[in-house]
Motif scaffolding. Structure first.
Motif, mmCIF file in Angstrom:
data_model
loop_
_atom_site.group_PDB
_atom_site.id
_atom_site.type_symbol
_atom_site.label_atom_id
_atom_site.label_comp_id
_atom_site.label_asym_id
_atom_site.label_seq_id
_atom_site.Cartn_x
_atom_site.Cartn_y
_atom_site.Cartn_z
ATOM 1 N N PHE A 198 40.215 46.010 43.973
ATOM 2 C CA PHE A 198 41.121 44.869 44.015
ATOM 3 C C PHE A 198 40.569 43.725 44.860
ATOM 4 O O PHE A 198 40.813 42.553 44.566
ATOM 5 C CB PHE A 198 42.476 45.304 44.596
ATOM 6 N N VAL A 199 39.811 44.078 45.907
ATOM 7 C CA VAL A 199 39.304 43.049 46.812
ATOM 8 C C VAL A 199 38.355 42.102 46.095
ATOM 9 O O VAL A 199 38.438 40.874 46.270
ATOM 10 C CB VAL A 199 38.601 43.697 48.027
ATOM 11 N N ARG A 200 37.482 42.644 45.274
ATOM 12 C CA ARG A 200 36.515 41.782 44.573
ATOM 13 C C ARG A 200 37.200 40.769 43.651
ATOM 14 O O ARG A 200 36.883 39.574 43.702
ATOM 15 C CB ARG A 200 35.506 42.641 43.802
ATOM 16 N N PRO A 201 38.152 41.196 42.796
ATOM 17 C CA PRO A 201 38.849 40.215 41.948
ATOM 18 C C PRO A 201 39.629 39.178 42.758
ATOM 19 O O PRO A 201 39.657 37.998 42.394
ATOM 20 C CB PRO A 201 39.805 41.088 41.119
ATOM 21 N N LEU A 202 40.240 39.593 43.865
ATOM 22 C CA LEU A 202 40.990 38.645 44.689
ATOM 23 C C LEU A 202 40.048 37.656 45.362
ATOM 24 O O LEU A 202 40.375 36.470 45.501
ATOM 25 C CB LEU A 202 41.803 39.400 45.748
ATOM 26 N N ASN A 203 38.877 38.138 45.762
ATOM 27 C CA ASN A 203 37.882 37.266 46.358
ATOM 28 C C ASN A 203 37.402 36.230 45.348
ATOM 29 O O ASN A 203 37.204 35.051 45.677
ATOM 30 C CB ASN A 203 36.703 38.101 46.874
ATOM 31 N N GLU A 204 37.247 36.662 44.108
ATOM 32 C CA GLU A 204 36.825 35.749 43.035
ATOM 33 C C GLU A 204 37.884 34.691 42.740
ATOM 34 O O GLU A 204 37.577 33.616 42.227
ATOM 35 C CB GLU A 204 36.512 36.543 41.769
ATOM 36 N N LYS A 205 39.135 35.002 43.080
ATOM 37 C CA LYS A 205 40.223 34.047 42.861
ATOM 38 C C LYS A 205 40.363 33.046 44.005
ATOM 39 O O LYS A 205 41.207 32.156 43.971
ATOM 40 C CB LYS A 205 41.549 34.797 42.666
ATOM 41 N N GLY A 206 39.536 33.220 45.060
ATOM 42 C CA GLY A 206 39.519 32.231 46.135
ATOM 43 C C GLY A 206 40.036 32.695 47.479
ATOM 44 O O GLY A 206 40.234 31.862 48.377
ATOM 45 N N LEU A 207 40.252 34.002 47.659
ATOM 46 C CA LEU A 207 40.725 34.515 48.948
ATOM 47 C C LEU A 207 39.559 35.077 49.739
ATOM 48 O O LEU A 207 38.769 35.855 49.212
ATOM 49 C CB LEU A 207 41.779 35.614 48.738
#
Length: 299
Positions: free
Chosen positions: A27-36
């Protein structure tokens, strides 16, 4: 017999917590890709977890909100000294050294737990526990591939990494104190993350977090599932497990986390399954099994 079943159930709950924590990267990788960034994600975990726990307490039993002012240090310990301090050290560590080295230093946590628990809770520091800890730690070295990396460690790197391990360990310590004072695991989890929100808000960007999470249905769904799987459920079941499992043993069982994280990387992100990883997984599992064998079974 009932106590044996309860004890086994507690161990399984702690292992479940480790497995779920090991899925965090999904989950962290997709959220990071979204700008977090990292701190935004920590703040998101803490804030949404506090909200989820508040709803659960409202439905389950509103009296669980009650805590004594003299016990507030327990929750400041789990929220600020554990979650916030651990994340502050860990995220700093991964900016100055490799992920593998950061992971190894983080998982000095079981050693801290064993030593502190021996003093605070009179848990016996047996040879079997120490051997189990050595096996698990050696396995983590193989799993992360830190051997042969040729990386030079400075005193600063080591101290910050050990700080992360200490912070990670303190949840078990302060969580045990709260349990011994009669607090429900739901109460402990709620106030842990209330204090975690207060601590992380100074490092994160709450406005950006809110914008990203509410951008569309997919972002909201991803955030909710992330918090449920990586935080709400594992912290609840881990805290429940601490009721009948010693802190030292619990910390070794939870060391299944980096093994699961490694396997997820292999399965979902095409990371390589090396011979070292296989050896490491076997060693970690051996340590967990050894920590769960009664002394009389070894004689």
């Amino acid at each position: 017999m009932n106590k044996k079943i309860e004890h086994l159930g507690s161990k399984l709950l702690i292992m479940l917590a480790g497995i779920l924590w090991g899925c965090m990267g999904l989950f962290v990788r997709p959220l990071n890709e979204k700008g977090l960034n990292s701190w935004d994600i920590v703040f998101l975990r803490a804030a949404l977890t506090a909200v989820f726990m508040a709803v659960i307490l409202l439905v389950k039993d509103r009296s669980l909100f009650r805590i004594k002012l003299k016990d507030i240090w327990c929750f400041m310990g789990t929220g600020l000294l554990s979650i916030v301090f651990f994340n502050l050290c860990y995220f700093k560590e991964i900016t100055i050294t490799s992920l593998s080295v950061a992971a190894i230093l983080l998982y000095t946590a079981p050693a801290f737990v064993m030593v502190i628990s021996a003093f605070c809770f009179k848990e016996k520091l047996t040879g079997r526990k120490v051997l189990a800890l050595i096996l698990a730690f050696a396995g983590l070295i193989f799993v992360t591939g830190v051997l042969g990396g040729g990386e030079k460690l400075t005193a600063r790197m080591i101290l910050i990494g050990l700080g992360a391990g200490l912070g990670y360990a303190l949840y078990s310590i302060f969580g045990r104190y709260a349990l011994e004072r009669g607090y429900n695991s739901f109460t402990i989890s709620f106030y842990t993350f209330v204090f975690a929100v207060l601590g992380t808000v100074f490092f994160a960007h709450p406005g950006n977090v809110f914008s990203v999470v509410t951008a569309n249905a997919h972002s909201l769904f991803l955030s909710v599932i992330f918090v449920l799987i990586s935080t709400v459920i594992p912290y609840l079941v881990y805290t429940i497990g601490l009721k009948s499992v010693e802190n030292g043993q619990a910390s070794i069982i939870a060391s299944i986390e980096p093994v699961v994280a490694t396997l997820n990387g292999i399965i979902w992100f095409s990371e390589k399954m090396t011979f070292g990883v296989v050896i490491g997984i076997i060693l970690v599992l051996s340590g967990i099994i050894l920590s769960n064998i009664k002394s009389k079974e070894l004689s």
